[in-house]
Enzyme design. Structure first.
Site, PDB file in Angstrom:
ATOM      1  N   GLY A 114       0.945  -1.243   0.073  1.00 38.52           N
ATOM      2  CA  GLY A 114      -0.070   0.088   0.086  1.00 38.52           C
ATOM      3  C   GLY A 114       0.941   1.309   0.075  1.00 38.52           C
ATOM      4  O   GLY A 114       2.034   1.084   0.275  1.00 38.52           O
ATOM      5  N   CYS A 115       0.387   2.482  -0.610  1.00 45.17           N
ATOM      6  CA  CYS A 115       1.232   3.811  -0.603  1.00 45.17           C
ATOM      7  C   CYS A 115       1.716   4.204   0.676  1.00 45.17           C
ATOM      8  O   CYS A 115       2.733   4.203   0.838  1.00 45.17           O
ATOM      9  CB  CYS A 115       0.464   4.588  -1.445  1.00 45.17           C
ATOM     10  SG  CYS A 115      -1.211   5.133  -0.894  1.00 45.17           S
ATOM     11  N   HIS A 116       0.576   4.264   1.506  1.00 47.26           N
ATOM     12  CA  HIS A 116       1.010   4.879   2.931  1.00 47.26           C
ATOM     13  C   HIS A 116       2.002   3.624   3.740  1.00 47.26           C
ATOM     14  O   HIS A 116       3.016   4.135   4.315  1.00 47.26           O
ATOM     15  CB  HIS A 116      -0.224   5.106   3.817  1.00 47.26           C
ATOM     16  CG  HIS A 116      -1.198   5.847   3.464  1.00 47.26           C
ATOM     17  ND1 HIS A 116      -1.008   7.227   3.481  1.00 47.26           N
ATOM     18  CD2 HIS A 116      -2.405   6.065   3.043  1.00 47.26           C
ATOM     19  CE1 HIS A 116      -1.853   8.208   2.875  1.00 47.26           C
ATOM     20  NE2 HIS A 116      -2.763   7.225   2.676  1.00 47.26           N
ATOM     21  N   TYR A 281       8.203   9.949  -1.798  1.00 47.64           N
ATOM     22  CA  TYR A 281       7.972   9.164  -2.945  1.00 47.64           C
ATOM     23  C   TYR A 281       6.719   9.634  -3.716  1.00 47.64           C
ATOM     24  O   TYR A 281       6.058  10.319  -3.081  1.00 47.64           O
ATOM     25  CB  TYR A 281       8.021   7.645  -2.680  1.00 47.64           C
ATOM     26  CG  TYR A 281       7.148   7.376  -1.479  1.00 47.64           C
ATOM     27  CD1 TYR A 281       5.940   6.609  -1.882  1.00 47.64           C
ATOM     28  CD2 TYR A 281       7.492   7.614  -0.216  1.00 47.64           C
ATOM     29  CE1 TYR A 281       5.130   6.003  -0.835  1.00 47.64           C
ATOM     30  CE2 TYR A 281       6.454   7.077   0.645  1.00 47.64           C
ATOM     31  CZ  TYR A 281       5.538   6.419   0.532  1.00 47.64           C
ATOM     32  OH  TYR A 281       4.686   5.784   1.667  1.00 47.64           O
TER      33      TYR A 281
END
Length: 314
Positions: A114-116, A281
């Site tokens: 996941g991004c987080h 990022y």
């Protein structure tokens, strides 16, 4: 020629993956008739004909797609939340440990982080591996993301001419501490509990800034900002998609500094008994599509950064 199919190619993540593949001589990109995007029979045929299948779908649809795959040679890279803590699935962050990289290289089922979670784990897991952060450490995490992380609906809301005034300012969400990334943040970090988590969406398209504060009392060994930076440099030495900057001086960090890129930058700030570590990022890059393509490259034995946009520093 490796046959690649993107199931869910019209979504934000699928579109970014697609944009990273043209021009590659080692890949044949298989496409589905737009009118059959939701046709189970058409999807089943393509999924089982592919050597690599990217799933860019909601969780339930991703589970359905996996169940459709009967060909043992089809390798799946799932960008949804569905399989990130599931048994038999490799977690797609090769820089975390040698074991993660090995599991990706030899795997047939890869769960893209996941991004987080990507920023949090990039910060925390090396500390656990080095033995300077105990398994029962209680942490907090703040994550500022661009609105593209919310998918097409949120993108449309932010880019509408008549959007509500509330979108002009950053907005915190996940207020009940039940964010869907917390399970992987706990499991993959090897901590006994998840962090107190503050995700925030801002009025910019893409980019991410994840920050984890560290009080010196939380660490098993006292570390200066310089020593902590050296720890990260050693952990990520030779990494193609994670870079470590010198300790931050006074100034500001911008959450969209790496927008459009597929790598990640870490830096330590603070001093004395109060430190913080930050990961910068693109939520659509190393936080999603870039990570998926990087994992595919490892599966294929291709250069790790093929098709990716990376750099060594800001």
């Amino acid at each position: 020629m490796i046959r690649v199919f993107i199931d869910g190619s019209e979504g934000t993540t699928g579109l970014r993956i697609h944009s990273r593949l043209p021009g590659r001589s080692d890949i044949e990109l298989m496409t589905i008739d737009p009118e059959k995007r939701k046709d189970p029979a058409a999807r089943r045929e393509l999924l089982n004909s592919a050597d690599i299948a990217f799933l860019c779908l909601p969780d339930a649809a991703a589970r359905e797609a996996v169940a459709m795959v009967e060909n043992p040679h089809t390798r799946i890279l799932d960008t949804s939340t569905a399989h990130r803590t599931a048994s038999g699935w490799a977690y797609g962050f090769p820089e975390l440990t040698k074991a993660h990289r090995s599991a990706i290289v030899s795997g047939t089922r890869i769960a893209v982080p996941g991004c987080h979670a990507s920023g949090y784990l990039a910060i925390v897991r090396p500390l656990v591996e080095a033995g300077v952060l105990s398994a029962d450490a209680q942490l907090s995490c703040t994550s500022l993301t661009g609105y593209s992380g919310g998918g097409k609906r949120m993108i449309a809301e932010y880019e509408a001419a008549d959007r509500p005034k509330a979108l002009d300012a950053p907005r915190i969400y996940g207020l009940t501490q039940r964010h869907k990334h917390l399970a992987e943040m706990q499991a993959v970090s090897r901590l006994s509990g998840p962090p107190v988590f503050f995700p925030i969406v801002g009025d910019f398209y893409s980019g991410m800034l994840v920050s984890v504060p560290l009080h010196i009392g939380q660490l098993r060994a006292p570390l200066t900002a310089g020593a902590l930076t050296e720890l990260y440099e050693a952990h990520y030495a030779g990494a193609a998609c994670v870079h470590v900057l010198p300790p931050a001086a006074e100034g500001m960090l911008s959450a969209n500094a790496l927008s459009g890129r597929d790598d990640m930058v870490l830096c330590v700030s603070g001093g004395g008994d109060r430190l913080a570590v930050h990961a910068l990022y693109d939520n659509l890059g190393k936080g999603a599509s870039g990570a998926a393509v990087q994992c595919m490259n490892l599966l294929l034995g291709a250069p790790e950064t093929s098709g990716l946009l990376v750099g060594e520093a800001l």
